[in-house]
Design a protein around this motif. Structure first.
Motif, PDB file in Angstrom:
ATOM      1  N   PRO A  41       0.823  -1.214   0.000  1.00 61.19           N
ATOM      2  CA  PRO A  41       0.000   0.000   0.000  1.00 61.19           C
ATOM      3  C   PRO A  41       0.861   1.270   0.000  1.00 61.19           C
ATOM      4  O   PRO A  41       1.977   1.272   0.520  1.00 61.19           O
ATOM      5  N   VAL A  42       0.305   2.332  -0.581  1.00 63.23           N
ATOM      6  CA  VAL A  42       1.005   3.621  -0.678  1.00 63.23           C
ATOM      7  C   VAL A  42       0.337   4.640   0.241  1.00 63.23           C
ATOM      8  O   VAL A  42      -0.883   4.831   0.198  1.00 63.23           O
ATOM      9  N   VAL A  43       1.139   5.296   1.065  1.00 61.72           N
ATOM     10  CA  VAL A  43       0.668   6.306   2.015  1.00 61.72           C
ATOM     11  C   VAL A  43       1.415   7.607   1.748  1.00 61.72           C
ATOM     12  O   VAL A  43       2.640   7.590   1.537  1.00 61.72           O
ATOM     13  N   LEU A  44       0.704   8.731   1.754  1.00 57.74           N
ATOM     14  CA  LEU A  44       1.317  10.038   1.497  1.00 57.74           C
ATOM     15  C   LEU A  44       1.369  10.886   2.764  1.00 57.74           C
ATOM     16  O   LEU A  44       0.451  10.842   3.587  1.00 57.74           O
ATOM     17  N   GLU A  45       2.439  11.667   2.890  1.00 60.50           N
ATOM     18  CA  GLU A  45       2.450  12.777   3.854  1.00 60.50           C
ATOM     19  C   GLU A  45       2.572  14.055   3.049  1.00 60.50           C
ATOM     20  O   GLU A  45       3.565  14.265   2.339  1.00 60.50           O
ATOM     21  N   LEU A  46       1.571  14.929   3.156  1.00 62.51           N
ATOM     22  CA  LEU A  46       1.541  16.175   2.396  1.00 62.51           C
ATOM     23  C   LEU A  46       2.157  17.304   3.209  1.00 62.51           C
ATOM     24  O   LEU A  46       1.967  17.374   4.420  1.00 62.51           O
ATOM     25  N   GLN A  59       9.565   3.421   9.209  1.00 59.59           N
ATOM     26  CA  GLN A  59      10.234   2.528  10.151  1.00 59.59           C
ATOM     27  C   GLN A  59       9.232   1.686  10.936  1.00 59.59           C
ATOM     28  O   GLN A  59       9.486   0.515  11.232  1.00 59.59           O
ATOM     29  N   LEU A  60       8.093   2.270  11.259  1.00 59.38           N
ATOM     30  CA  LEU A  60       7.075   1.552  12.025  1.00 59.38           C
ATOM     31  C   LEU A  60       6.330   0.518  11.188  1.00 59.38           C
ATOM     32  O   LEU A  60       5.901  -0.524  11.696  1.00 59.38           O
ATOM     33  N   PHE A  61       6.172   0.813   9.879  1.00 59.95           N
ATOM     34  CA  PHE A  61       5.339  -0.037   9.024  1.00 59.95           C
ATOM     35  C   PHE A  61       6.094  -0.458   7.759  1.00 59.95           C
ATOM     36  O   PHE A  61       5.856   0.071   6.671  1.00 59.95           O
ATOM     37  N   PRO A  62       7.007  -1.421   7.894  1.00 59.20           N
ATOM     38  CA  PRO A  62       7.756  -1.871   6.704  1.00 59.20           C
ATOM     39  C   PRO A  62       6.871  -2.533   5.655  1.00 59.20           C
ATOM     40  O   PRO A  62       7.299  -2.715   4.515  1.00 59.20           O
ATOM     41  N   GLN A  63       5.635  -2.859   6.022  1.00 59.81           N
ATOM     42  CA  GLN A  63       4.718  -3.504   5.082  1.00 59.81           C
ATOM     43  C   GLN A  63       3.957  -2.488   4.225  1.00 59.81           C
ATOM     44  O   GLN A  63       3.093  -2.862   3.443  1.00 59.81           O
ATOM     45  N   LYS A  64       4.330  -1.205   4.342  1.00 56.45           N
ATOM     46  CA  LYS A  64       3.698  -0.163   3.536  1.00 56.45           C
ATOM     47  C   LYS A  64       4.778   0.711   2.903  1.00 56.45           C
ATOM     48  O   LYS A  64       5.926   0.733   3.345  1.00 56.45           O
ATOM     49  N   ASN A  65       4.385   1.452   1.852  1.00 59.44           N
ATOM     50  CA  ASN A  65       5.263   2.432   1.215  1.00 59.44           C
ATOM     51  C   ASN A  65       4.823   3.837   1.604  1.00 59.44           C
ATOM     52  O   ASN A  65       3.619   4.126   1.636  1.00 59.44           O
TER      53      ASN A  65
END
Length: 215
Positions: A41-46, A59-65
């Motif tokens: 999954p892809v997560v954005l920080e704007l 670092q907390l969620f290596p199972q996400k991008n």
């Protein structure tokens, strides 16, 4: 422009975890597959600034991008360099204006959005630039997967109130909302991540507002 800024701009051009504005739009609709080389999954920080939240989430969620987005390369340099030095391979950065989101992300490509301590744009004449104004909400709705969430952390009480009003006005679903995060029941490892600016606000006993909502 100072020598240090010039050095950072030159260095960021060599980082393989940064896509610059002038690099075109090669990853639209395929960030996971072609940029991160996976199917996560892809997560954005704007308006990610120095990228503290982006890197910590990675670092907390290596199972996400995770992709931090900001226009100021001088700020992105810090987060991108930290991610490279610490070997956080699921973190990348995109240097664009946030208004251009639809040019860089496909429909339903993003799982979640974080907005951490953005400029609240308090002047009435600048409402359209607020990152939870209707024109930005429309963009988020388009690139988010169904039920994908938007998270906002802000020290600005008026901006938080404005966001809550827009959530209510457009019939969006508020999952969590609090005007004082650190005395609430919601604080966890994710919400405890603190940016440079948040630490400054907390030193002055400023309350931190938080809302999580979806379309």
């Amino acid at each position: 422009m100072g020598k240090d800024k010039l050095r950072r701009f030159a260095e960021i051009d060599t980082f393989n975890n940064v896509l610059q504005l002038d690099a075109g739009k090669p990853f639209k609709g395929k960030w996971a597959k072609d940029f991160f080389k996976n199917d996560k999954p892809v997560v954005l920080e704007l308006a990610c600034g120095k990228g503290e939240y982006t890197v910590n989430l990675g670092q907390l969620f290596p199972q996400k991008n995770f992709i931090g987005i900001d226009y100021k390369g001088n700020r992105i340099w810090r987060g991108a360099k930290t991610a490279l030095e610490d070997g956080v391979a699921n973190v990348g950065f995109l240097r664009i204006q946030i208004e251009m989101l639809l040019d860089y992300f496909g429909d339903g490509e993003v799982d979640e959005i974080w907005i951490t301590f953005p400029d609240p744009q308090p002047q009435v004449s600048r409402e359209k630039k607020r990152l939870t104004s209707p024109r930005f909400l429309d963009k988020y709705k388009q690139i988010l997967k169904p039920n994908g969430c938007v998270n906002l952390k802000t020290d600005n009480d008026d901006f938080y109130t404005y966001t809550v009003e827009k959530v209510n006005e457009f019939g969006l679903k508020a999952h969590i909302k609090t005007e004082n995060l650190y005395i609430s029941e919601y604080t966890d490892d994710v919400l405890s991540i603190k940016t440079y600016y948040e630490k400054k606000y907390l030193q002055h006993n400023k309350n931190i507002n938080y809302i999580k909502f979806s379309f």
